[in-house]
Design a protein around this motif. Structure first.
Motif, PDB file in Angstrom:
ATOM      1  N   UNK A  60      -2.370   9.336   0.217  1.00  0.00           N
ATOM      2  CA  UNK A  60      -2.824   9.203   1.616  1.00  0.00           C
ATOM      3  C   UNK A  60      -4.337   9.186   1.710  1.00  0.00           C
ATOM      4  N   UNK A  61      -5.001  10.094   1.018  1.00  0.00           N
ATOM      5  CA  UNK A  61      -6.458  10.151   1.082  1.00  0.00           C
ATOM      6  C   UNK A  61      -7.076   8.870   0.533  1.00  0.00           C
ATOM      7  N   UNK A  62      -6.509   8.331  -0.557  1.00  0.00           N
ATOM      8  CA  UNK A  62      -7.048   7.094  -1.135  1.00  0.00           C
ATOM      9  C   UNK A  62      -6.863   5.913  -0.188  1.00  0.00           C
ATOM     10  N   UNK A  63      -5.732   5.877   0.513  1.00  0.00           N
ATOM     11  CA  UNK A  63      -5.507   4.799   1.470  1.00  0.00           C
ATOM     12  C   UNK A  63      -6.558   4.823   2.581  1.00  0.00           C
ATOM     13  N   UNK A  64      -6.830   5.999   3.131  1.00  0.00           N
ATOM     14  CA  UNK A  64      -7.829   6.092   4.194  1.00  0.00           C
ATOM     15  C   UNK A  64      -9.227   5.758   3.678  1.00  0.00           C
ATOM     16  N   UNK A  65      -9.536   6.184   2.460  1.00  0.00           N
ATOM     17  CA  UNK A  65     -10.833   5.826   1.877  1.00  0.00           C
ATOM     18  C   UNK A  65     -10.952   4.313   1.704  1.00  0.00           C
ATOM     19  N   UNK A  66      -9.851   3.675   1.341  1.00  0.00           N
ATOM     20  CA  UNK A  66      -9.870   2.227   1.130  1.00  0.00           C
ATOM     21  C   UNK A  66     -10.060   1.454   2.432  1.00  0.00           C
ATOM     22  N   UNK A  67      -9.739   2.073   3.560  1.00  0.00           N
ATOM     23  CA  UNK A  67      -9.925   1.418   4.863  1.00  0.00           C
ATOM     24  C   UNK A  67     -11.373   1.472   5.348  1.00  0.00           C
ATOM     25  N   UNK A  68     -12.170   2.351   4.763  1.00  0.00           N
ATOM     26  CA  UNK A  68     -13.527   2.564   5.267  1.00  0.00           C
ATOM     27  C   UNK A  68     -14.341   1.282   5.388  1.00  0.00           C
ATOM     28  N   UNK A  69     -14.336   0.364   4.401  1.00  0.00           N
ATOM     29  CA  UNK A  69     -15.132  -0.862   4.564  1.00  0.00           C
ATOM     30  C   UNK A  69     -14.708  -1.711   5.759  1.00  0.00           C
ATOM     31  N   UNK A  70     -13.394  -1.727   6.054  1.00  0.00           N
ATOM     32  CA  UNK A  70     -12.937  -2.486   7.226  1.00  0.00           C
ATOM     33  C   UNK A  70     -13.462  -1.849   8.494  1.00  0.00           C
TER      34      UNK A  70
ATOM     35  N   UNK B 121     -15.374 -15.026  17.757  1.00  0.00           N
ATOM     36  CA  UNK B 121     -16.185 -14.207  16.833  1.00  0.00           C
ATOM     37  C   UNK B 121     -15.908 -12.713  16.929  1.00  0.00           C
ATOM     38  N   UNK B 122     -15.118 -12.292  17.920  1.00  0.00           N
ATOM     39  CA  UNK B 122     -14.763 -10.872  18.029  1.00  0.00           C
ATOM     40  C   UNK B 122     -13.594 -10.495  17.140  1.00  0.00           C
ATOM     41  N   UNK B 123     -13.097 -11.440  16.360  1.00  0.00           N
ATOM     42  CA  UNK B 123     -11.950 -11.176  15.485  1.00  0.00           C
ATOM     43  C   UNK B 123     -12.211 -11.792  14.118  1.00  0.00           C
ATOM     44  N   UNK B 124     -12.193 -10.952  13.080  1.00  0.00           N
ATOM     45  CA  UNK B 124     -12.480 -11.390  11.722  1.00  0.00           C
ATOM     46  C   UNK B 124     -11.231 -11.275  10.864  1.00  0.00           C
ATOM     47  N   UNK B 125     -10.853 -12.308  10.135  1.00  0.00           N
ATOM     48  CA  UNK B 125      -9.723 -12.175   9.201  1.00  0.00           C
ATOM     49  C   UNK B 125     -10.155 -11.391   7.969  1.00  0.00           C
ATOM     50  N   UNK B 126      -9.497 -10.279   7.709  1.00  0.00           N
ATOM     51  CA  UNK B 126      -9.824  -9.431   6.562  1.00  0.00           C
ATOM     52  C   UNK B 126      -8.535  -9.039   5.846  1.00  0.00           C
ATOM     53  N   UNK B 127      -8.664  -8.749   4.563  1.00  0.00           N
ATOM     54  CA  UNK B 127      -7.506  -8.347   3.770  1.00  0.00           C
ATOM     55  C   UNK B 127      -7.469  -6.833   3.610  1.00  0.00           C
ATOM     56  N   UNK B 128      -6.250  -6.274   3.635  1.00  0.00           N
ATOM     57  CA  UNK B 128      -6.096  -4.870   3.301  1.00  0.00           C
ATOM     58  C   UNK B 128      -6.307  -4.684   1.798  1.00  0.00           C
ATOM     59  N   UNK B 129      -6.812  -3.538   1.389  1.00  0.00           N
ATOM     60  CA  UNK B 129      -6.976  -3.273  -0.042  1.00  0.00           C
ATOM     61  C   UNK B 129      -5.633  -3.347  -0.775  1.00  0.00           C
ATOM     62  N   UNK B 130      -5.655  -3.708  -2.072  1.00  0.00           N
ATOM     63  CA  UNK B 130      -4.400  -3.872  -2.837  1.00  0.00           C
ATOM     64  C   UNK B 130      -3.504  -2.635  -2.829  1.00  0.00           C
ATOM     65  N   UNK B 131      -4.080  -1.448  -2.714  1.00  0.00           N
ATOM     66  CA  UNK B 131      -3.283  -0.220  -2.729  1.00  0.00           C
ATOM     67  C   UNK B 131      -2.221  -0.220  -1.638  1.00  0.00           C
ATOM     68  N   UNK B 132      -2.459  -0.955  -0.545  1.00  0.00           N
ATOM     69  CA  UNK B 132      -1.515  -0.941   0.577  1.00  0.00           C
ATOM     70  C   UNK B 132      -0.198  -1.640   0.238  1.00  0.00           C
ATOM     71  N   UNK B 133      -0.163  -2.377  -0.859  1.00  0.00           N
ATOM     72  CA  UNK B 133       1.106  -2.972  -1.274  1.00  0.00           C
ATOM     73  C   UNK B 133       2.144  -1.903  -1.584  1.00  0.00           C
TER      74      UNK B 133
ATOM     75  N   UNK C 187      -5.136  -0.526  15.419  1.00  0.00           N
ATOM     76  CA  UNK C 187      -5.208   0.675  14.593  1.00  0.00           C
ATOM     77  C   UNK C 187      -6.672   1.053  14.413  1.00  0.00           C
ATOM     78  N   UNK C 188      -6.968   2.346  14.549  1.00  0.00           N
ATOM     79  CA  UNK C 188      -8.322   2.830  14.347  1.00  0.00           C
ATOM     80  C   UNK C 188      -8.377   3.858  13.244  1.00  0.00           C
ATOM     81  N   UNK C 189      -9.567   4.219  12.790  1.00  0.00           N
ATOM     82  CA  UNK C 189      -9.678   5.264  11.764  1.00  0.00           C
ATOM     83  C   UNK C 189      -9.316   6.625  12.327  1.00  0.00           C
TER      84      UNK C 189
END
Length: 452
Positions: free
Chosen positions: A358-368, A291-303, A425-427
């Motif tokens: 770059x700024x949009x990519x970091x903003x997209x990581x916020x929910x993760x 339970x300490x590891x959750x499978x999550x998807x990166x936002x589409x912008x990371x493609x 990787x961290x914020x």
């Protein structure tokens, strides 16, 4: 070639343990340097990690530092610890040749900021480690200590290999794409790339001002924290740095998390290109964490991240290496000349779009990062490939583009015993917390019999 072969017990200790023994008087800097020099003599003919090193120079520093300690004078946090420096970092009075034939014999008149900080902290400059040509993709002469037929990675090839071979406990490198994390993974050591702008780059060969980041190599997470903390801090000559307090990396790494960290297992772009062994290892690690590891998807912008990073890198390299291209001409490798030429053709709107992303990519990581302490992903697609390449930075460049801190832990091996790395990787702004999480993970795996 096993790292433990012919290695003295001193060299099996972590840098933090060596620091404590030096402080207590149980070990002298001269003894430590002599052990490192013996290891270099034994391993260097095969590994070829050093662009320049002088035993007399290293021993003279050690004697001076021992005398300083015996006098009762104040000592720094790295007092007596040997460090290797990637040969794109200027060192006063010592050859700094950038891995470029046209710079052969170049001897700077001033130290890079990080070298001045190392000296102020009491570190011993053991020498200059081999870099790929101008810190780009042309493979260097360095060989992987685990298998000389394989690459140590690039472009910080010598720094990673020197630590992996037990020649020095600590080394410094740089990353513009994946040049810290990838070599660390291939060589089986810890590689830490701090957040962008935390370590000044004054006096370091510039390839891409938007991306270039200094990083460190060590055997443990706490060793990496010890070295990186000594290098951090504002430098007015580097506009990427800010006048902020230096994060307490070592204390952070040593602290126990208030609750068990939660990691986000992501499959970055390029996941299908990872070897079956790497994909299976990541899934097994996630399963062990439960339970300490959750499978999550990166936002589409990371493609788009790889293409965006490449656009920035090549456009800025065409500018930063323009003088080198004029001076060196045909003596540069075809791969470097082609990259510079491509950089000149990149339209300004494409470059500016990549910068803005770059700024949009970091903003997209916020929910993760709102749900999880760190992202867990591969450090490289698999074990080190052959020496005709430096390997693929597909799992590193997106984090360099974001400017987020990243660290690789040597927690996996392939069927042949070659190291493979897991990357955390961290914020941005979370370097100490990321190191705490990494040390927690390393400790948990060590307690289960998989110590990195």
């Amino acid at each position: 070639m096993g790292r433990a072969e012919t290695m003295t017990p001193i060299l099996s200790l972590s840098a933090v343990e060596l620091r404590d023994r030096l402080a207590s008087g149980a070990l002298r800097a001269v003894e430590l340097v002599e052990a490192c020099l013996a290891r270099i003599e034994a391993q260097e003919p095969q590994v070829r990690a050093w662009a320049w090193h002088d035993p007399a120079f290293a021993l003279a520093q050690a004697r001076a530092l021992d005398a300083r300690r015996q006098s009762g004078a104040a000592t720094g946090p790295l007092h007596g610890l040997p460090v290797g420096l990637k040969d794109v970092i200027d060192t006063r009075g010592i050859p700094s040749e950038n891995g470029v034939a046209a710079d052969a014999g170049r001897v700077p008149s001033a130290d890079a900021t990080v070298v001045a900080r190392l000296k102020a902290a009491g570190a011993i400059i053991m020498g200059k480690t081999v870099t790929c040509e101008a810190a780009f993709l042309q493979p260097s002469v360095t060989r992987n200590p685990h298998d000389p037929a394989r690459t140590p990675g690039g472009s910080s090839s010598g720094s990673a290999a020197a630590v992996a071979a037990g020649m020095v406990p600590l080394a410094v490198g740089t990353q513009t794409g994946g040049s810290v994390i990838r070599p660390a993974a291939f060589c089986g050591v810890v590689g830490f790339k701090p957040g962008f702008g935390l370590i000044p780059r004054t006096g370091v060969l510039m390839q891409s001002p938007t991306l270039d980041t200094l990083g460190v190599f060590a055997r443990t997470v706490t060793d990496a924290a010890l070295l990186a903390e000594a290098l951090m801090g504002h430098d007015p000559a580097d506009p990427a740095t800010e006048p902020l307090a230096v994060p307490r990396l070592l204390a952070g790494a040593l602290a126990a998390p208030p609750v068990p960290p939660v990691l986000a297992l992501v499959r970055p772009p390029g996941w299908p290109d990872a070897t079956p062994e790497m994909r299976a290892a990541m899934q097994e690690l996630a399963g062990r964490l439960g339970p300490q590891c959750l499978p999550l998807d990166l936002p589409p912008l990371f493609a788009e991240a790889a293409a965006l990073r490449r656009c920035i890198n090549l456009a800025e390299m065409a500018h930063c290496h323009a003088d080198l291209d004029r001076r060196a001409g045909d003596s540069l490798s075809p791969i470097l000349r082609a990259a510079i030429a491509e950089g000149r053709t990149i339209p300004a709107p494409d470059y500016l779009r990549a910068i803005e992303a770059r700024a949009r990519l970091n903003e997209a990581l916020a929910p993760i990062f709102h749900r999880c302490d760190a992202i867990l992903c591969p450090a490289a697609p698999g074990p080190a490939p052959g020496r005709e390449t430096t390997g693929d930075a597909i799992f590193n460049g997106l984090w360099t583009l974001c400017g987020t801190p990243a660290i690789t832990l040597p927690v996996f091996q392939d069927e042949g015993g070659l190291p493979m790395g897991a990357q955390l990787v961290g914020p941005r702004g979370s370097d100490a917390r990321l190191l705490r999480t990494a040390n927690w993970l390393a400790g948990r795996l060590a307690s289960e019999g998989d110590a990195p």
